[in-house]
Motif scaffolding. Structure first.
Motif, PDB file in Angstrom:
ATOM      1  N   CYS A 361      25.748  90.431  64.961  1.00  0.00           N
ATOM      2  CA  CYS A 361      25.405  90.006  63.580  1.00  0.00           C
ATOM      3  C   CYS A 361      24.948  88.555  63.598  1.00  0.00           C
ATOM      4  O   CYS A 361      25.675  87.646  63.140  1.00  0.00           O
ATOM      5  N   PRO A 362      23.772  88.266  64.071  1.00  0.00           N
ATOM      6  CA  PRO A 362      23.309  86.869  64.127  1.00  0.00           C
ATOM      7  C   PRO A 362      22.955  86.297  62.753  1.00  0.00           C
ATOM      8  O   PRO A 362      22.844  85.072  62.619  1.00  0.00           O
ATOM      9  N   LYS A 363      22.790  87.165  61.731  1.00  0.00           N
ATOM     10  CA  LYS A 363      22.430  86.692  60.389  1.00  0.00           C
ATOM     11  C   LYS A 363      23.638  86.508  59.478  1.00  0.00           C
ATOM     12  O   LYS A 363      23.478  86.307  58.279  1.00  0.00           O
ATOM     13  N   PRO A 390      24.456  80.856  63.669  1.00  0.00           N
ATOM     14  CA  PRO A 390      23.630  79.717  63.235  1.00  0.00           C
ATOM     15  C   PRO A 390      23.423  79.650  61.728  1.00  0.00           C
ATOM     16  O   PRO A 390      23.122  78.565  61.215  1.00  0.00           O
ATOM     17  N   LEU A 391      23.591  80.766  61.004  1.00  0.00           N
ATOM     18  CA  LEU A 391      23.381  80.779  59.560  1.00  0.00           C
ATOM     19  C   LEU A 391      24.683  80.815  58.765  1.00  0.00           C
ATOM     20  O   LEU A 391      24.637  80.942  57.541  1.00  0.00           O
ATOM     21  N   LEU A 392      25.818  80.678  59.433  1.00  0.00           N
ATOM     22  CA  LEU A 392      27.111  80.797  58.763  1.00  0.00           C
ATOM     23  C   LEU A 392      27.305  79.642  57.785  1.00  0.00           C
ATOM     24  O   LEU A 392      27.149  78.466  58.140  1.00  0.00           O
ATOM     25  N   GLU A 393      27.680  80.011  56.530  1.00  0.00           N
ATOM     26  CA  GLU A 393      27.919  79.037  55.473  1.00  0.00           C
ATOM     27  C   GLU A 393      29.366  79.008  54.999  1.00  0.00           C
ATOM     28  O   GLU A 393      29.792  78.015  54.406  1.00  0.00           O
ATOM     29  N   LYS A 419      25.231  74.774  59.370  1.00  0.00           N
ATOM     30  CA  LYS A 419      25.041  74.946  57.930  1.00  0.00           C
ATOM     31  C   LYS A 419      26.328  75.301  57.187  1.00  0.00           C
ATOM     32  O   LYS A 419      26.273  75.716  56.027  1.00  0.00           O
ATOM     33  N   LEU A 420      27.471  75.146  57.819  1.00  0.00           N
ATOM     34  CA  LEU A 420      28.736  75.513  57.193  1.00  0.00           C
ATOM     35  C   LEU A 420      28.999  74.640  55.964  1.00  0.00           C
ATOM     36  O   LEU A 420      28.904  73.408  56.027  1.00  0.00           O
ATOM     37  N   ARG A 421      29.359  75.308  54.849  1.00  0.00           N
ATOM     38  CA  ARG A 421      29.644  74.605  53.591  1.00  0.00           C
ATOM     39  C   ARG A 421      31.115  74.740  53.179  1.00  0.00           C
ATOM     40  O   ARG A 421      31.668  73.817  52.596  1.00  0.00           O
ATOM     41  N   VAL A 422      31.727  75.895  53.449  1.00  0.00           N
ATOM     42  CA  VAL A 422      33.097  76.169  53.011  1.00  0.00           C
ATOM     43  C   VAL A 422      33.915  76.541  54.245  1.00  0.00           C
ATOM     44  O   VAL A 422      33.540  77.436  55.008  1.00  0.00           O
TER      45      VAL A 422
END
Length: 565
Positions: A361-363, A390-393, A419-422
């Motif tokens: 699950c790269p997305k 790479p897209l984990l937020e 790109k992690l926010r939380v």
């Protein structure tokens, strides 16, 4: 001739003689009596015509209330303050007083002191006509309002209610008011999101065959008449007819995108096959706290997993096979994965291979394991992949019990997530400040790191390094939770000073419950962070006794500043 026949003949002869004598008499007295009866008859007919000529009242009245709200009340409802019921009582009492029958005398006996003299008919009629004119004007205004209101305005009003309360049963009820409301409630734009709960029978009771038939007929009617543009569908607390509901919805709702089953039982493989055949746009599956046939869902994911973007399920003995199937690559475009369990559950360990999940699950953008302890599971043949998320937020590994997650495990998950926010690590007591500071994410907005389990609070030694986190994320940090984290007073003061270097509208929530925060360290944060609207200072031993509580709202927090001086 019998005695009865003779008696009847004599009576008929007497009537004929009386009639002939009355016709022969031409006196003035019978003429006056006939004129009086004619006048009374005319008066009665006039009075009846006047009552019939009044227009029929509608079944509801509309009033304008506060804040531009329209209050709709039924004139035939059970409310005691209804205008029509009061008027009906007055009219009935006046009739009884005018006739002078027994009930009027009973009223006088009950209240002899306040007994009023008998009113004349003329002023009473004038009063009734005035009151009637007022109500007729109100009826005409209500009638005009119902016909002049555009249907688009009603649809917008209904849209606001649907967003807050849901489409069912609100739209079903307002559709029975009148034709205009029925046309507005039938608009397909209002039926994009539907949640169906206990509409026919209380939970826990058995359903009779008539009730089940009624449920199926209602689902058929909704699917044919209302669900043409349905996108989000939810079933809550259904123990029967779940398969039938999913089959009907999948067949008649081609735009179905999201399906949620909450506390439902009896979902078989037939329902998942129907979803696979008809719901080609389905990309979100929420099966939390529901019992379903795991083999049927696995078959569905193997055949149609490429269209799934979000999947949520609860931890269970057989549900662990779902995570294994996902790590094998049946959902390559998955963006959200959540595995949770109930708060009262204990020792819910779930083996997961993070490296395999990163490759499959790269997305992935949201990864949540709530109240579930992930057990690190290595890959076979010693493969060490370099791909991460790479897209984990958002990453949530929160638990109400003790967690074994270490700094190394966290680094293996987030080594390639800029790109992690939380980041939610509540209950992860083995994570250190130095391990968080080494993460590659530079724009973290929410950090939840509180320790809420009672059995381990206070057992760890004093910590240091919180100021490195606030210094790194002071520019973007909006919510910070470090409840019961035993940092030193000096470290807390230095960390709060770095938070004050950000813009005034950045920090919005701060949880310092059970920490060693001091008034000196807290005062600059409250004075400079003007957007702060939540502050938790409960169980803070170094603060005055009167300020140890939870503050909500900016005004409440500003008043705290005076108490700390």
């Amino acid at each position: 001739m019998d005695a009865s026949e003779a008696e009847g003949s004599t009576q008929n002869q007497g009537k004929e003689e009386g009639a002939s004598s009355a016709q022969g008499d031409a006196g003035a007295k019978p003429k006056k009596a006939s004129l009086k009866r004619a006048a009374d008859a005319k008066a009665k007919t006039k009075h009846k015509k006047a009552r019939v000529s009044r227009p029929a009242r509608p079944g509801y009245t509309v009033h304008q209330g506060e804040d531009m709200l329209l209050v709709i009340s039924s004139s035939t409802s059970q409310y005691d303050g209804s205008v029509w019921t009061l008027k009906k009582k007055k009219g009935s009492k006046m009739k009884k007083l005018a006739k002078g029958k027994g009930k009027a005398s009973q009223v006088k006996k009950k209240k002899p002191v306040n007994a009023k003299p008998k009113l004349e008919s003329k002023p009473v009629k004038e009063k009734e006509e005035k009151v009637a004119n007022l109500f007729i004007t109100q009826e005409e205004d209500d009638h005009r309002w119902g016909h002049s209101l555009p249907e688009e305005v009603l649809i917008n009003i209904f849209q606001i209610v649907v967003i807050q309360e849901g489409a069912v049963p609100f739209l079903c009820r307002v559709g029975r008011v009148c034709r205009l409301w029925n046309a507005a409630a039938s608009s397909p734009i209002l039926w994009h999101r539907v949640t169906v709960g206990h509409c026919w029978i209380a939970p826990g009771r058995s359903q009779l065959p008539k009730t089940q038939k009624k449920i199926k007929d209602t689902l058929d009617w909704l699917a044919h008449s209302r669900f043409s543009q349905l996108r989000d569908f939810s079933l809550c607390h259904w123990t029967k007819n779940v398969d039938y509901a999913l089959e009907v919805v999948s067949q008649y709702c081609p735009d179905l995108c999201s399906l949620k089953l909450s506390y439902c039982t009896g979902v078989t493989a037939a329902a998942f096959r129907s979803l696979g055949l008809h719901s080609r746009s389905l990309h979100s599956l929420n099966l939390q706290y529901s019992e379903f046939q795991v083999e049927g869902l696995l078959e569905y994911l193997e055949n149609h997993g490429s269209q799934i973007r979000q999947i949520l399920f609860s931890h269970g003995l057989k549900n662990d096979r779902l995570l294994a199937a996902i790590t094998r690559g049946c959902c390559p475009d998955l963006e959200m994965l959540e595995v949770n369990t109930k708060l009262d559950s204990k020792d819910c360990q779930l083996p997961v291979c993070i490296q395999a999940l990163q490759m499959a699950c790269p997305k992935l953008k949201t990864f949540r394991m709530m109240n579930v302890q992930p057990l690190h599971k290595g890959m076979r043949f010693g493969i060490d992949p370099t791909s991460g998320f790479p897209l984990l937020e958002e990453l949530c590994i929160a638990t109400t019990s003790f967690s074994y997650l270490t700094d190394r495990d966290l680094r293996d998950i987030l080594f390639d997530s800029p790109k992690l926010r939380v980041l939610d690590l509540r209950g992860c007591s083995r994570i250190t400040a130095s391990g968080l500071a080494a993460l590659p994410c530079l724009e973290l907005e929410c950090l939840f790191w509180g320790q809420y389990f009672s059995s381990h609070v206070g057992l760890s030694s004093l910590k240091k390094g919180l100021h490195t986190l606030t210094q790194k994320w002071s520019r973007t940090l909006q919510q910070l939770d470090i409840a019961h984290q035993l940092f030193t007073e000096e470290d807390l003061e230095l960390a709060m000073s770095y938070l004050c270097q950000a813009e005034a509208d950045t920090l919005r929530s701060l949880n310092l419950s059970g920490t060693r925060i001091t008034p000196r360290a807290l005062r600059p944060v409250i004075g400079q962070m003007t957007a702060l609207d939540y502050l938790n200072l409960s169980s803070c031993r170094y603060l005055p006794r009167g300020v140890k509580r939870i503050y909500r709202g900016q005004e409440d927090i500003r008043q705290l500043l005076d108490k700390l001086e």
